[in-house]
Design a protein around this motif. Structure first.
Motif, PDB file in Angstrom:
ATOM      1  N   ILE A 274      48.906  97.924  11.128  1.00  0.00           N
ATOM      2  CA  ILE A 274      48.740  96.540  10.676  1.00  0.00           C
ATOM      3  C   ILE A 274      48.740  95.597  11.880  1.00  0.00           C
ATOM      4  N   LEU A 275      49.662  95.845  12.801  1.00  0.00           N
ATOM      5  CA  LEU A 275      49.741  95.023  14.006  1.00  0.00           C
ATOM      6  C   LEU A 275      48.456  95.146  14.831  1.00  0.00           C
ATOM      7  N   ASP A 276      47.923  96.345  14.933  1.00  0.00           N
ATOM      8  CA  ASP A 276      46.696  96.545  15.705  1.00  0.00           C
ATOM      9  C   ASP A 276      45.515  95.788  15.090  1.00  0.00           C
ATOM     10  N   GLU A 277      45.434  95.804  13.767  1.00  0.00           N
ATOM     11  CA  GLU A 277      44.396  95.019  13.076  1.00  0.00           C
ATOM     12  C   GLU A 277      44.515  93.536  13.434  1.00  0.00           C
ATOM     13  N   HIS A 278      45.742  93.078  13.364  1.00  0.00           N
ATOM     14  CA  HIS A 278      46.030  91.669  13.602  1.00  0.00           C
ATOM     15  C   HIS A 278      45.656  91.288  15.035  1.00  0.00           C
ATOM     16  N   LEU A 279      46.074  92.134  15.938  1.00  0.00           N
ATOM     17  CA  LEU A 279      45.808  91.940  17.360  1.00  0.00           C
ATOM     18  C   LEU A 279      44.300  91.859  17.626  1.00  0.00           C
ATOM     19  N   SER A 280      43.536  92.757  17.039  1.00  0.00           N
ATOM     20  CA  SER A 280      42.081  92.751  17.241  1.00  0.00           C
ATOM     21  C   SER A 280      41.495  91.456  16.705  1.00  0.00           C
ATOM     22  N   GLU A 281      41.963  91.061  15.542  1.00  0.00           N
ATOM     23  CA  GLU A 281      41.478  89.816  14.951  1.00  0.00           C
ATOM     24  C   GLU A 281      41.780  88.600  15.803  1.00  0.00           C
ATOM     25  N   CYS A 282      43.032  88.533  16.288  1.00  0.00           N
ATOM     26  CA  CYS A 282      43.442  87.365  17.070  1.00  0.00           C
ATOM     27  C   CYS A 282      42.597  87.258  18.345  1.00  0.00           C
ATOM     28  N   ILE A 283      42.423  88.382  19.027  1.00  0.00           N
ATOM     29  CA  ILE A 283      41.663  88.355  20.278  1.00  0.00           C
ATOM     30  C   ILE A 283      40.198  88.018  19.999  1.00  0.00           C
ATOM     31  N   THR A 284      39.641  88.609  18.947  1.00  0.00           N
ATOM     32  CA  THR A 284      38.240  88.331  18.618  1.00  0.00           C
ATOM     33  C   THR A 284      38.056  86.858  18.268  1.00  0.00           C
ATOM     34  N   ARG A 285      38.974  86.342  17.469  1.00  0.00           N
ATOM     35  CA  ARG A 285      38.858  84.920  17.108  1.00  0.00           C
ATOM     36  C   ARG A 285      38.998  84.025  18.326  1.00  0.00           C
ATOM     37  N   ALA A 286      39.943  84.369  19.231  1.00  0.00           N
ATOM     38  CA  ALA A 286      40.116  83.548  20.438  1.00  0.00           C
ATOM     39  C   ALA A 286      38.820  83.525  21.243  1.00  0.00           C
ATOM     40  N   ALA A 287      38.158  84.688  21.320  1.00  0.00           N
ATOM     41  CA  ALA A 287      36.922  84.786  22.103  1.00  0.00           C
ATOM     42  C   ALA A 287      35.777  84.054  21.421  1.00  0.00           C
ATOM     43  N   GLU A 288      35.736  84.115  20.093  1.00  0.00           N
ATOM     44  CA  GLU A 288      34.578  83.551  19.389  1.00  0.00           C
ATOM     45  C   GLU A 288      34.745  82.097  19.001  1.00  0.00           C
ATOM     46  N   GLU A 289      35.980  81.718  18.699  1.00  0.00           N
ATOM     47  CA  GLU A 289      36.160  80.358  18.203  1.00  0.00           C
ATOM     48  C   GLU A 289      37.079  79.517  19.084  1.00  0.00           C
ATOM     49  N   GLY A 290      37.617  80.097  20.180  1.00  0.00           N
ATOM     50  CA  GLY A 290      38.588  79.345  20.984  1.00  0.00           C
ATOM     51  C   GLY A 290      39.911  79.327  20.248  1.00  0.00           C
ATOM     52  N   GLY A 291      40.682  78.286  20.432  1.00  0.00           N
ATOM     53  CA  GLY A 291      41.997  78.208  19.781  1.00  0.00           C
ATOM     54  C   GLY A 291      42.945  79.219  20.395  1.00  0.00           C
ATOM     55  N   ILE A 292      42.919  79.302  21.719  1.00  0.00           N
ATOM     56  CA  ILE A 292      43.728  80.283  22.453  1.00  0.00           C
ATOM     57  C   ILE A 292      45.203  80.169  22.095  1.00  0.00           C
ATOM     58  N   GLU A 293      45.712  78.945  22.145  1.00  0.00           N
ATOM     59  CA  GLU A 293      47.152  78.768  21.910  1.00  0.00           C
ATOM     60  C   GLU A 293      47.567  79.241  20.515  1.00  0.00           C
ATOM     61  N   GLU A 294      46.732  78.932  19.492  1.00  0.00           N
ATOM     62  CA  GLU A 294      47.047  79.355  18.126  1.00  0.00           C
ATOM     63  C   GLU A 294      47.077  80.879  18.031  1.00  0.00           C
ATOM     64  N   GLU A 295      46.142  81.518  18.680  1.00  0.00           N
ATOM     65  CA  GLU A 295      46.077  82.980  18.575  1.00  0.00           C
ATOM     66  C   GLU A 295      47.240  83.639  19.300  1.00  0.00           C
ATOM     67  N   ILE A 296      47.610  83.056  20.450  1.00  0.00           N
ATOM     68  CA  ILE A 296      48.780  83.578  21.160  1.00  0.00           C
ATOM     69  C   ILE A 296      50.020  83.439  20.265  1.00  0.00           C
ATOM     70  N   ALA A 297      50.152  82.268  19.641  1.00  0.00           N
ATOM     71  CA  ALA A 297      51.311  82.040  18.767  1.00  0.00           C
ATOM     72  C   ALA A 297      51.293  82.999  17.576  1.00  0.00           C
ATOM     73  N   ALA A 298      50.100  83.241  16.993  1.00  0.00           N
ATOM     74  CA  ALA A 298      49.990  84.120  15.830  1.00  0.00           C
ATOM     75  C   ALA A 298      50.435  85.543  16.188  1.00  0.00           C
ATOM     76  N   LEU A 299      50.027  85.962  17.378  1.00  0.00           N
ATOM     77  CA  LEU A 299      50.341  87.332  17.781  1.00  0.00           C
ATOM     78  C   LEU A 299      51.829  87.473  18.124  1.00  0.00           C
ATOM     79  N   LYS A 300      52.373  86.478  18.787  1.00  0.00           N
ATOM     80  CA  LYS A 300      53.805  86.523  19.096  1.00  0.00           C
ATOM     81  C   LYS A 300      54.614  86.526  17.803  1.00  0.00           C
ATOM     82  N   SER A 301      54.165  85.752  16.845  1.00  0.00           N
ATOM     83  CA  SER A 301      54.892  85.691  15.571  1.00  0.00           C
ATOM     84  C   SER A 301      54.866  87.056  14.870  1.00  0.00           C
ATOM     85  N   ALA A 302      53.724  87.735  14.941  1.00  0.00           N
ATOM     86  CA  ALA A 302      53.656  89.072  14.336  1.00  0.00           C
ATOM     87  C   ALA A 302      54.599  90.037  15.055  1.00  0.00           C
ATOM     88  N   LEU A 303      54.639  89.943  16.384  1.00  0.00           N
ATOM     89  CA  LEU A 303      55.543  90.813  17.150  1.00  0.00           C
ATOM     90  C   LEU A 303      57.003  90.524  16.809  1.00  0.00           C
TER      91      LEU A 303
END
Lengths: 117, 117, 117, 117
Positions: free
Chosen positions: A82-111
């Motif tokens: 589940i974490l790996d899915e989330h991680l792939s999504e967060c990185i892909t979204r950061a690359a495609e849509e920006g929002g770096i800070e949100e994605e970093i926060a989302a991933l840290k929250s999952a961890l």
């Protein structure tokens, strides 16, 4: 257990993609991953049921403890999927849509949820 | 999962106390403990089932991970209950019947199963 | 311990940024983070030294075990700091330079190292 | 870290066996075990120092995380050695001197310290 069990939560968030352009959610999108995770959880459920049988039959403690350790391992592997899915999504979204800070926060929250602290 | 699931094991050891004077086994003897452990395992089983529902509903990963961590905690607490029963038994037997080395070995073996290594 | 201790490794990779345009490494770039991590490791080192004193003084096992658990917690927190740095870097690079797949792989590889399996 | 670091504790309990008939303590009695534990802790200390060097050299995160995981494993093994000593003592004392309840409590208390909860 201090966590509220979500099934009993009446304000259940029923997520729908139909009328929803942006879906910045961290849920499992791929059908295949979803099926795989459900299958593993079903096996874990059966495994827990099997331990109840062992207890009722008076099986030895070390035997039971081995099975509990096996379930713990299986749970950790599902969580990691589940974490790996989330991680792939967060990185892909950061690359495609920006929002770096949100994605970093989302991933840290999952961890934070996953890791022992 | 590499562990053989015990329910499928045909040579199932059906333990009986009736015609069995010495029972140097490490299983749960107290009715109350046994019921408590079974109850907890039933709740864990329901909790795992609830996570499948969450996945099917597309709930967010961090929410799901929190529930998996809660199950891991609940499993560890059941394992600890079982270990505590075993520990009490081993010490009591050592005091009442001797066999110190056997009891030390039995307890170490239970810890080997339970502890992450 | 099966891991080779890196200090004794003669082919030590001395990383330099000077003549190195692309630095797709996952190391700690911020001076402040680096200092914070070093400080925490120094405190852990002192804590381990303190446990040796406790053993020499014949302190009780439970007391010693509490201190070992405290060190384990402190180590996990340092590891998490390092992981968070890495995670921020991977996401930022994915957003700024692309290379989504590489960054996903880099982050999964870091998790593989950190998480119990 | 919330635990008080014992070295700084002024009321340091200096245990002596000379004028002390009953020693119901859970500390390490065997010289050999004590030396073994001290040696392992010294190696862990050096390992932590080595990680500081890695951080200063800008080594990659996954490499550093591997070393931290190795230290965590080494710490767990030391804790297990200490726990095993304690366990042997508790069982032996229960068999030789009685006091079953005290020994059960002593061992559970040691497990409480050691196990993640």
């Amino acid at each position: 257990m201090t966590t509220v069990f979500p099934e009993n939560n009446p304000q259940q968030h029923k997520h729908s993609h139909k009328n929803n352009k942006q879906h910045h959610h961290g849920h499992i999108h791929s059908e295949e991953s979803q099926r795989k995770i459900i299958n593993r959880l079903s096996r874990i459920e059966g495994h827990v049921r099997g331990i109840k049988t062992m207890i009722n039959e008076g099986r030895d403690c070390p035997e039971v403890l081995i099975q509990i350790a096996a379930i713990r391992g299986a749970l950790d592997r599902v969580a990691r999927l589940i974490l790996d899915e989330h991680l792939s999504e967060c990185i892909t979204r950061a690359a495609e849509e920006g929002g770096i800070e949100e994605e970093i926060a989302a991933l840290k929250s999952a961890l934070d949820r996953f890791l022992p602290s």
